[in-house]
Motif scaffolding. Structure first.
Motif, short mmCIF file in Angstrom:
data_model
loop_
_atom_site.label_atom_id
_atom_site.label_comp_id
_atom_site.label_asym_id
_atom_site.label_seq_id
_atom_site.Cartn_x
_atom_site.Cartn_y
_atom_site.Cartn_z
N GLN A 1 -8.92 4.37 -1.01
CA GLN A 1 -7.94 4.10 -2.03
C GLN A 1 -8.54 4.32 -3.55
O GLN A 1 -9.60 4.11 -3.71
CB GLN A 1 -7.94 2.43 -1.66
N VAL B 1 -3.10 0.64 -3.98
CA VAL B 1 -2.75 -0.97 -3.60
C VAL B 1 -2.29 -1.72 -4.72
O VAL B 1 -2.74 -1.57 -5.63
CB VAL B 1 -3.95 -1.57 -2.84
N PRO C 1 -3.92 6.07 2.46
CA PRO C 1 -3.70 5.20 1.31
C PRO C 1 -4.31 5.26 -0.02
O PRO C 1 -5.44 5.76 -0.01
CB PRO C 1 -4.40 3.95 2.01
N VAL D 1 0.92 -1.38 0.20
CA VAL D 1 0.09 0.05 0.03
C VAL D 1 0.85 1.20 0.18
O VAL D 1 2.02 1.30 0.78
CB VAL D 1 -0.80 -0.01 1.08
#
Length: 1001
Positions: free
Chosen positions: A187, A154, A151, A144
């Motif tokens: 994300q 990924v 974040p 990550v």
């Protein structure tokens, strides 16, 4: 020699390469501490999605007037919806469009989370094994990347030795969305890699056609709108990223990581190149691909270059040109160097205006106007409006010269090869004498006088004529679009050569025509041509041929079709004729109606609501209509990926022909039905494709990439049948009895050999499905049926999805069923009862041991599936699959594998007796057996306590709090007899892993 591991060969290398381009490694233990997960990891649901302290510190650093309490912002983020809408809201925040209240000035201010202007102020970190548990499901992401504690990217890593590694990685990403959607709210990007391939996409869009292979590129990642005085601040970031493309010695994974994960590239994705748009009233998320971002950056740089004022961009149809233009307009509008510019988006079709305005509004641009009238456009330009104007080229008619002489006016012209010809282009350029003009086109510039004029107007400042190019060949290679195959209709239906040539192909005014309205004017004068096309008997013959071809060749594949008539009257006649041969609901006519239309034409008029519904229904595979009859409408700008075939009965050429046939070249995949559209298909009833050199006045390389004769598919089928099939058929020596079946199972035990066979067979099968029915196939039927039966045996033996797999395409299935009754075929896949008689039955059963191994594994799996509330059987099925994997990889011999499976059956019978003797239910006995195997004291007492905990928390599969309490109770029950925390943790994880798979409540 030890086998390569996923961590060593992929994950650890990604972390190393990321550090080399500017990311700071945060060790897993440190990351978990910063997220307040805790050392024991026993408190499920605890732990932040962010590095809270860093995020809070950066918010206060970037926003000195921010005075909200610590944790307030994180609390707001936690309450975002765990879906695409919450993700869109989060994107607004990381683009610094969130708000906070300034109590001193009593007003709202923009909340800065990431500094894009001075990227050196941000903190860039990377970590691994990012764990999260929402109380029901747990997730562990491999790698990550975080910016300022958020974040944003990924990466799922798979070992290069794993079959379909990238597909497995993407499946994991899908699972994260389904099981832990909270994790995916902040994300934005994901990639999956096995060190060989490198696929990428955006979160909340895991449809296969929107996941792309990252290509090696020789570019230095840029941050859009970069000021010259910022170069020093960004130079360190750029140097590290640039090193990725300068050395020819870099490996594939290193190059991919160092270009895709380069900090300027990730910032550009986050800030500029993620797009949300509504389609059919559903919100979708997209990422601009490399050719799109490259085109945007080239155009922005050209527009801001004071020395040059022109540029031509060719991005082939279906490659996202609309988003490229929208993003170009937005970045120019926001560019400080542009100094409050005026940007005109010149569209050539009414239906694109609404789409363009809707998408621009979604970007949050306040300065946006729709010049839907000539007077509105004149007023905006005369009053020196600053912002984006969406309009159409004909709104420039009779515009006064020098209406606005400013130089920071940027005109982006869609389909430039047809919109700026003649007087309209002159009005446009005279009215804005100092503006920059960038032309966009979805088709290559032709070699006619029109094409030369386009290059002269837009391409004169670039040696190759194009400022940026994404060709048809590149698009097909990237699978953005599909190749097209054509077939000529029978000669008696084709237009006579001399008529077609004299009244259409040889007319100078027809060359290079790019507007379908201009084409229609030319066809109006082609009296003999139109009379032939609309002859009553011919229309009926063509309709009959279309119905037969659709029913036999297209419908079995699951796709849809267009029938293109020469004019509206032809469309109406075709509808009546088609209804003789197909149910009326199969087809609909779509054309523009007029009050002066004849009774026949008015019969098929549609109001806007009905037309919208037809468009929407046609795009869905399972809904009617299946054939649209059109002549002008829907031939440009309408995308329905399920459209496979075009029945062409209208003379076209050059751009109009390309635009029409490009309707059928859109990729389509339906995973549930295992459908992957192989290409587009055109059945030509005119004879245009018999005169390709006249019909398409483009470079021969482009023509070859565009369309190919379906005869090539027949040649390919014949070649594969001659090259591959004889070797497979030699494996059958006993007319498909049990010995042949066992021989096939043994021969295809090797995964690579099996994988190659499946791949080759599926290609042959698809060719057969496309070509059939055709007399050409008659000599191949027996051999094709034979290899299809071989495929059926091997598939049943080794496929993991036994109960849902779609074995054959429709035509092949009918062929196999027709012949299978007389073949004497003995197949694997027999499902037997798992009980005290199973061992004796297997021992005494005729047939080879390899077949027995396969059948026994499948029987155990089926038994476990039917008794999923018994965790012992769920675990038993896992062990059986492990035996099969060792058998397939030849780590275990056939006899040993069979003995291990028979041992499992006997073990299950023994445990049933012991379980009954102890008075345990299935859950208690399973827990008892696991604890006993682990060597922990008082296994019976501990298992009874755990059973009580399950009774106390019956909703543990549906409630996060119940699951948390239950896990703690189970952990402490075991911990009371064993103080080895690591052993306890591992045992608890293993118990719940099995229990969550079954139906235990």
């Amino acid at each position: 020699m030890p086998a390569p591991t996923e961590h060593k060969t992929v994950q650890a290398r990604i972390l190393a390469y990321a550090q080399e381009v500017g990311w700071t490694l945060v060790l897993r233990e440190e990351a978990e501490k910063r997220r307040d997960i805790g050392d024991s990891k026993l408190e499920i649901g605890k732990g932040s999605l962010f590095f809270d302290d860093l995020l809070d510190a950066k918010v206060r650093e970037f926003n000195p007037r921010y005075a909200e309490a610590e944790g307030a912002l994180l609390g707001k983020f936690r309450h975002l919806h765990a879906d695409i809408y919450g993700n869109r809201e989060f994107v607004e925040h990381i683009r610094n469009r969130g708000k906070f209240y300034d109590p001193d000035e009593k007003r709202e201010r923009d909340l800065i989370l990431i500094d894009y202007d001075d990227p050196g102020r941000n903190v860039y970190e990377v970590t691994e094994e990012w764990i999260f548990h929402n109380g029901q499901f747990g997730t562990r992401e491999d790698v990550v990347f975080l910016i300022n504690g958020i974040p944003v990217l990924v990466i799922e890593c798979k070992n290069a030795t794993k079959d379909e590694g990238i597909a497995l990685g993407i499946d994991q990403i899908r699972r994260y969305h389904d099981e832990t959607p909270e994790l995916m709210v902040p994300q934005q990007l994901f990639t999956a890699t096995d060190a060989i391939g490198f696929s990428y996409g955006v979160t909340w869009n895991t449809v296969r056609r929107n996941i792309f292979a990252w290509k090696k590129e020789d570019f230095e990642p840029q941050i859009s709108q970069m000021d010259a005085d910022e170069e020093d601040q960004k130079s360190n970031l750029r140097k590290s990223a640039k090193s990725a493309v300068e050395s020819p010695l870099l490996g594939n994974l290193e190059r991919m990581v160092k270009t895709f994960c380069a900090i300027p590239r990730v910032l550009a994705f986050l800030k500029d190149y993620i797009v949300f748009a509504e389609k059919d009233e559903e919100l979708n998320k997209y990422i601009l691909r490399q050719h799109q971002t490259g085109g945007v950056e080239k155009v922005v740089a050209r527009a801001l270059d004071p020395a040059r004022k022109r540029g031509l961009v060719w991005h082939t149809q279906g490659s996202g040109k609309t988003f490229t233009m929208i993003k170009t307009a937005e970045l120019l509008f926001r560019a400080p160097q542009a100094d409050k510019p005026t940007i005109l988006l010149m569209i050539d079709r009414n239906e694109l205006e609404d789409q363009m305005l809707k998408n621009l509004a979604a970007l949050g641009i306040g300065n946006l106007e729709h010049a839907d009238r000539i007077s509105t456009l004149n007023r905006l330009l005369k009053n020196d409006y600053r912002g984006i104007i969406v309009t159409m080229i004909h709104k420039f008619r009779d515009m006064p010269a020098d209406i606005n002489p400013r130089s920071n006016i940027y005109v982006l012209i869609d389909e430039a090869h047809r919109t700026t010809g003649g007087d309209l282009g002159n009005y446009l350029m005279a009215g804005l004498p100092n503006a920059s003009f960038i032309g966009f086109t979805g088709t290559p510039v032709d070699k006619t006088a029109y094409g030369k004029g386009t290059f002269k107007t837009f391409g004169g400042e670039d040696d190759a004529g194009y400022l940026h190019k994404y060709s048809i060949a590149e698009s097909i290679e990237d699978k953005t679009t599909l190749p097209l195959y054509y077939q000529l209709a029978p000669n008696e239906m084709l237009v006579p050569h001399e008529t077609l040539d004299q009244e259409f192909l040889s007319l100078a005014e027809a060359e290079g025509v790019a507007d379908i309205e201009e084409l229609n004017k030319i066809l109006e004068r082609a009296v003999n041509l139109k009379n032939f096309l609309k002859g009553k008997q011919r229309v009926r013959d063509v309709a009959k041929s279309v119905a037969k071809h659709y029913r036999e060749n297209v419908e079995p594949l699951g796709y849809k079709a267009f029938l293109v008539g020469v004019d509206r009257e032809a469309c109406a006649h075709y509808k009546k004729a088609l209804d003789e041969f197909l149910p009326p609901e199969y087809s609909e006519v779509v054309y523009t109606g007029s009050n002066n239309d004849s009774k026949l034409l008015k019969e098929f008029h549609l109001d806007s609501k009905a037309e919208r519904q037809i468009r929407k229904s046609f795009a869905k595979r399972e809904q009617f209509p299946k054939i649209l009859i059109v002549t002008e409408k829907l031939l440009t700008g309408y995308d329905a990926p399920v459209l496979y075939a075009m029945y062409l009965d209208k003379p076209m050429r050059d751009h109009t022909l390309l635009q029409a046939i490009a309707r059928v070249n859109r990729p389509y995949e339906n995973e549930a039905e295992e459908m992957v559209k192989p290409h587009g298909f055109v059945l030509d009833f005119v004879g245009i494709f018999d005169k390709l050199e006249k019909a398409l006045a483009f470079d021969s390389a482009e023509i070859n990439a565009i369309v190919k004769d379906i005869g090539l598919l027949k040649s390919l089928f014949a070649a594969k049948m001659a090259d591959k099939v004889p070797g497979w058929l030699k494996l059958i020596v006993h007319h498909f009895n049990d010995k042949d079946v066992d021989g096939l199972i043994e021969h295809f035990r090797d995964k690579e050999r099996r994988k190659e066979f499946f791949k080759e067979y599926k290609e042959i099968e698809m060719l057969y499905e496309i070509i059939s029915p055709d007399a050409f196939l008659r000599p191949f039927i027996d051999d094709y049926t034979g290899i299809s039966k071989i495929y059926e045996v091997v598939r049943k033996a080794y496929t993991k999805r036994v109960y849902v797999d779609r074995a054959f395409q429709k035509k092949t299935n009918e062929l196999v069923q027709k012949h299978i009754g007389t073949s004497g075929i003995g197949e694997p896949g027999e499902v037997m009862k798992i009980n005290e008689d199973t061992v004796e039955y297997i021992v005494n059963r005729k047939g080879g041991d390899a077949t027995k191994v396969i059948n026994l594994v499948k029987s155990i799996e089926k038994f476990a599936e039917e008794n999923s509330d018994d965790p012992f059987l769920v675990a038993m099925a896992e062990r059986a699959r492990a035996v099969q994997e060792q058998f397939e990889s030849r780590q275990t011999g056939t006899a040993d594998a069979l003995n291990q499976l028979l041992d499992e059956v006997e073990r299950n019978e023994a445990r049933k007796r012991e379980q009954a003797g102890k008075g345990f239910d299935g859950l208690t006995y399973f827990v008892f057996s696991k604890i006993d195997e682990a060597g922990i004291q008082n296994a019976e007492g501990v298992s009874r306590k755990i059973r009580e905990a399950f009774v106390e928390f019956p909703n543990w599969k549906r409630s996060e709090n119940s699951l948390r309490e239950l896990r703690q109770a189970v952990t402490f029950a075991i911990f009371a007899e064993c103080e080895e925390l690591d052993q306890v943790t591992a045992l608890v994880e293993d118990l719940f892993r099995i229990l969550e798979k079954g139906g235990t409540a």
